[in-house]
Motif scaffolding. Structure first.
Motif, PDB file in Angstrom:
ATOM      1  N   UNK A 199     -27.113  28.178 -18.721  1.00 52.41           N
ATOM      2  CA  UNK A 199     -27.761  28.677 -17.492  1.00 52.41           C
ATOM      3  C   UNK A 199     -29.126  29.027 -17.645  1.00 52.41           C
ATOM      4  N   UNK A 200     -29.773  28.824 -18.800  1.00 51.40           N
ATOM      5  CA  UNK A 200     -31.269  28.956 -19.034  1.00 51.40           C
ATOM      6  C   UNK A 200     -31.796  27.794 -18.403  1.00 51.40           C
ATOM      7  N   UNK A 201     -31.440  26.635 -18.553  1.00 54.06           N
ATOM      8  CA  UNK A 201     -31.756  25.269 -17.971  1.00 54.06           C
ATOM      9  C   UNK A 201     -31.729  25.387 -16.365  1.00 54.06           C
ATOM     10  N   UNK A 202     -30.704  26.159 -15.736  1.00 56.66           N
ATOM     11  CA  UNK A 202     -30.563  26.307 -14.335  1.00 56.66           C
ATOM     12  C   UNK A 202     -31.721  27.355 -13.986  1.00 56.66           C
ATOM     13  N   UNK A 203     -31.958  28.281 -14.861  1.00 60.98           N
ATOM     14  CA  UNK A 203     -33.006  29.233 -14.488  1.00 60.98           C
ATOM     15  C   UNK A 203     -34.320  28.776 -14.557  1.00 60.98           C
ATOM     16  N   UNK A 204     -34.554  27.682 -15.467  1.00 60.73           N
ATOM     17  CA  UNK A 204     -35.871  27.167 -15.507  1.00 60.73           C
ATOM     18  C   UNK A 204     -36.230  26.410 -14.195  1.00 60.73           C
ATOM     19  N   UNK A 205     -34.948  25.585 -13.723  1.00 61.08           N
ATOM     20  CA  UNK A 205     -35.021  24.814 -12.634  1.00 61.08           C
ATOM     21  C   UNK A 205     -35.337  25.777 -11.192  1.00 61.08           C
ATOM     22  N   UNK A 206     -34.606  26.802 -11.425  1.00 63.52           N
ATOM     23  CA  UNK A 206     -34.819  27.819 -10.104  1.00 63.52           C
ATOM     24  C   UNK A 206     -36.457  28.324 -10.022  1.00 63.52           C
ATOM     25  N   UNK A 207     -36.965  28.381 -11.177  1.00 63.71           N
ATOM     26  CA  UNK A 207     -38.416  28.934 -11.051  1.00 63.71           C
ATOM     27  C   UNK A 207     -38.942  27.562 -10.919  1.00 63.71           C
ATOM     28  N   UNK A 208     -38.616  26.450 -11.373  1.00 64.63           N
ATOM     29  CA  UNK A 208     -39.815  25.296 -11.026  1.00 64.63           C
ATOM     30  C   UNK A 208     -39.588  24.805  -9.557  1.00 64.63           C
ATOM     31  N   UNK A 209     -38.573  25.087  -8.923  1.00 62.73           N
ATOM     32  CA  UNK A 209     -38.260  24.579  -7.452  1.00 62.73           C
ATOM     33  C   UNK A 209     -38.461  25.644  -6.461  1.00 62.73           C
ATOM     34  N   UNK A 210     -39.138  26.628  -6.756  1.00 60.68           N
ATOM     35  CA  UNK A 210     -39.697  27.732  -5.854  1.00 60.68           C
ATOM     36  C   UNK A 210     -40.801  26.823  -4.708  1.00 60.68           C
ATOM     37  N   UNK A 211     -40.550  27.283  -3.272  1.00 57.75           N
ATOM     38  CA  UNK A 211     -41.434  26.582  -2.328  1.00 57.75           C
ATOM     39  C   UNK A 211     -41.761  27.604  -1.572  1.00 57.75           C
ATOM     40  N   UNK A 212     -42.775  27.279  -0.700  1.00 62.46           N
ATOM     41  CA  UNK A 212     -43.371  28.108   0.466  1.00 62.46           C
ATOM     42  C   UNK A 212     -43.050  27.733   1.759  1.00 62.46           C
ATOM     43  N   UNK A 213     -42.228  28.260   2.534  1.00 61.94           N
ATOM     44  CA  UNK A 213     -41.901  27.424   3.941  1.00 61.94           C
ATOM     45  C   UNK A 213     -42.927  27.380   4.773  1.00 61.94           C
ATOM     46  N   UNK A 214     -44.038  28.205   4.612  1.00 59.22           N
ATOM     47  CA  UNK A 214     -45.121  27.956   5.593  1.00 59.22           C
ATOM     48  C   UNK A 214     -45.915  26.750   5.151  1.00 59.22           C
ATOM     49  N   UNK A 215     -45.907  26.087   3.974  1.00 60.62           N
ATOM     50  CA  UNK A 215     -46.462  25.037   3.533  1.00 60.62           C
ATOM     51  C   UNK A 215     -45.547  23.721   3.573  1.00 60.62           C
ATOM     52  N   UNK A 216     -44.401  24.064   3.025  1.00 57.16           N
ATOM     53  CA  UNK A 216     -43.544  22.732   2.918  1.00 57.16           C
ATOM     54  C   UNK A 216     -42.856  22.270   4.080  1.00 57.16           C
ATOM     55  N   UNK A 217     -42.778  23.160   5.083  1.00 60.02           N
ATOM     56  CA  UNK A 217     -42.208  22.676   6.485  1.00 60.02           C
ATOM     57  C   UNK A 217     -43.237  22.483   7.473  1.00 60.02           C
ATOM     58  N   UNK A 218     -43.048  21.472   8.175  1.00 63.20           N
ATOM     59  CA  UNK A 218     -44.170  21.110   9.096  1.00 63.20           C
ATOM     60  C   UNK A 218     -43.722  21.800  10.523  1.00 63.20           C
ATOM     61  N   UNK A 219     -44.304  23.248  10.804  1.00 62.06           N
ATOM     62  CA  UNK A 219     -43.873  23.910  11.824  1.00 62.06           C
ATOM     63  C   UNK A 219     -44.726  23.409  13.138  1.00 62.06           C
ATOM     64  N   UNK A 220     -45.599  22.294  13.104  1.00 66.83           N
ATOM     65  CA  UNK A 220     -46.198  21.922  14.121  1.00 66.83           C
ATOM     66  C   UNK A 220     -45.149  21.076  14.983  1.00 66.83           C
ATOM     67  N   UNK A 221     -44.071  20.587  14.257  1.00 65.95           N
ATOM     68  CA  UNK A 221     -43.146  19.589  14.960  1.00 65.95           C
ATOM     69  C   UNK A 221     -42.530  20.461  16.026  1.00 65.95           C
ATOM     70  N   UNK A 222     -42.470  19.451  17.338  1.00 73.11           N
ATOM     71  CA  UNK A 222     -41.936  20.318  18.450  1.00 73.11           C
ATOM     72  C   UNK A 222     -40.288  20.095  18.427  1.00 73.11           C
ATOM     73  N   UNK A 223     -39.723  21.209  18.897  1.00 74.44           N
ATOM     74  CA  UNK A 223     -38.200  21.393  19.226  1.00 74.44           C
ATOM     75  C   UNK A 223     -37.808  21.410  20.655  1.00 74.44           C
ATOM     76  N   UNK A 224     -36.893  20.586  21.168  1.00 72.30           N
ATOM     77  CA  UNK A 224     -36.377  20.807  22.491  1.00 72.30           C
ATOM     78  C   UNK A 224     -35.153  21.801  22.293  1.00 72.30           C
ATOM     79  N   UNK A 225     -35.332  23.003  23.070  1.00 73.95           N
ATOM     80  CA  UNK A 225     -34.340  24.053  22.709  1.00 73.95           C
ATOM     81  C   UNK A 225     -33.065  23.549  23.202  1.00 73.95           C
ATOM     82  N   UNK A 226     -33.014  22.458  24.218  1.00 67.13           N
ATOM     83  CA  UNK A 226     -31.966  22.162  24.912  1.00 67.13           C
ATOM     84  C   UNK A 226     -31.191  20.837  24.284  1.00 67.13           C
ATOM     85  N   UNK A 227     -31.845  20.627  23.298  1.00 70.69           N
ATOM     86  CA  UNK A 227     -31.480  19.421  22.393  1.00 70.69           C
ATOM     87  C   UNK A 227     -31.853  19.540  21.039  1.00 70.69           C
ATOM     88  N   UNK A 228     -31.654  20.577  20.318  1.00 68.09           N
ATOM     89  CA  UNK A 228     -32.256  20.985  18.960  1.00 68.09           C
ATOM     90  C   UNK A 228     -31.932  19.787  17.833  1.00 68.09           C
TER      91      UNK A 228
END
Length: 371
Positions: A37-66
């Motif tokens: 459980x403690x190893x999983x907790x450590x992994x949970x801390x290590x794997x935190x990420x920021x969605x504004x930085x890790x995801x490329x929000x500049x990519x376009x999406x066609x709402x009619x073909x998501x």
């Protein structure tokens, strides 16, 4: 823009108040807990990420073909109802189908955030409290990510489906501390993981693939957390106590299976009542959706077996649903695959960014030399 402006159907009150039961438990044992459980907790801390930085929000999406998937994945494709539809109506079907799917993902993530917070409050072991605290942050990030995707890229949303709402309600109102684990970590998270996985693997669009892969990397740990905690606890339960949990699992699985029909999308497309029934009949007969539904239980069935809820009665329920064979799936292999796919996406993106930086430097040097 208010999210309520995006809802195709009025979402009712601005909040849904669930009267929860059970005790808030403190523990005064601060010594080391279970190594796993403690190893999983450590992994949970290590794997935190920021969605504004890790995801490329500049990519376009066609709402009619998501998702960029073929129309064969639509339940009514090839039916007389589909053939009668104009291209504009077919576009609306594609849009509303994606909006409904991602809306349920969003509402499920908020439910997961609340359930994991309740686990922090009610679980007796400190190591479990530690991990559940990291999960609460994960779920907040997931809800933030799906909300932004719907608001900025899809432009349409659906309220929470009644079957998902019912399962969340029964999960949160139960006073026993293990029920948020069972309802959320095993059932809702397990089904969401499988749904995310199918969509991650078939989409040809980079933005939804990024979102689904990164969310899945977290969710795989969450299911492992539920397995670990419940497997230890259920070893000591009586036969009648285990039967109560099995009843909950069976009812929850039927709710999850039935919620996938998405009746509200067809009702909201302006179809006549006979056409809605025609769409629902096609949904029930769709070979693609039959396969999709069975795949959705690929994470739940082996997890339920692993935690010790595996009586002949429960096995028969899964046989009746047509998903008993999923018991042979390796959760460890699936979890590793989820992590590897997310890491590979990161590596590909970083390599591309590095190549672009080198090209920019080379271009600058060449410009300077020519000057």
């Amino acid at each position: 823009m208010s999210t309520h402006e995006l809802y195709t159907i009025p979402a009712g009150l601005s909040t849904w108040d669930v009267e929860t039961a059970g005790a808030s438990r403190f523990t005064w044992e601060y010594d080391d807990g279970r190594d796993r459980m403690l190893a999983l907790y450590q992994k949970g801390k290590d794997k935190q990420w920021d969605s504004t930085k890790r995801i490329d929000w500049d990519l376009e999406v066609d709402p009619y073909n998501v998702l960029g998937v073929p129309d064969q994945t639509i339940a009514i494709y090839g039916t007389p109802l589909w053939e009668r539809m104009s291209e504009k109506t077919r576009q609306d079907v594609r849009l509303h189908s994606a909006a409904w799917q991602f809306s349920q993902f969003l509402h499920g993530e908020q439910g997961a955030m609340i359930c994991s917070a309740k686990i922090v409050e009610s679980v007796p072991d400190l190591d479990s409290k530690f991990y559940a605290a990291t999960q609460t942050m994960d779920e907040a990030r997931h809800a933030e990510t799906y909300a932004r995707f719907l608001q900025e890229k899809v432009g349409l949303a659906y309220p929470i489906n009644e079957h998902l709402k019912a399962l969340l309600d029964s999960t949160l109102t139960d006073s026993r501390w293990d029920m948020p684990y069972l309802g959320m970590q095993v059932l809702i998270e397990g089904l969401a993981l499988a749904a995310f996985g199918v969509m991650r693997d078939i989409t040809t669009k980079p933005l939804p693939k990024q979102i689904l892969a990164y969310v899945m990397q977290d969710e795989a740990r969450h299911v492992a957390f539920g397995r670990m905690a419940l497997r230890d606890y259920y070893r000591d339960l009586s036969e009648s106590e285990l039967r109560e949990r099995e009843d909950f699992v069976i009812e929850g699985c039927y709710l999850m299976r039935d919620r996938l029909r998405g009746r509200e999308t067809w009702e909201n497309l302006g179809l006549s009542k006979p056409e809605v029934e025609e769409a629902m009949e096609a949904t029930d007969k769709s070979e693609y959706l039959r396969l999709f539904r069975s795949l959705l239980f690929s994470r739940i069935v082996p997890c339920v077996k692993d935690i010790g809820l595996w009586s002949p009665r429960l096995q028969q329920a899964y046989a009746d649903m047509g998903v008993l064979e999923m018991a042979g799936q390796s959760l460890e292999a699936l979890m590793k695959q989820d992590e590897d796919i997310a890491d590979r996406l990161d590596a590909e993106r970083f390599a591309q960014e590095e190549a672009e930086r080198h090209a920019e430097v080379a271009d600058t040097i060449a410009t300077g030399s020519s000057g």
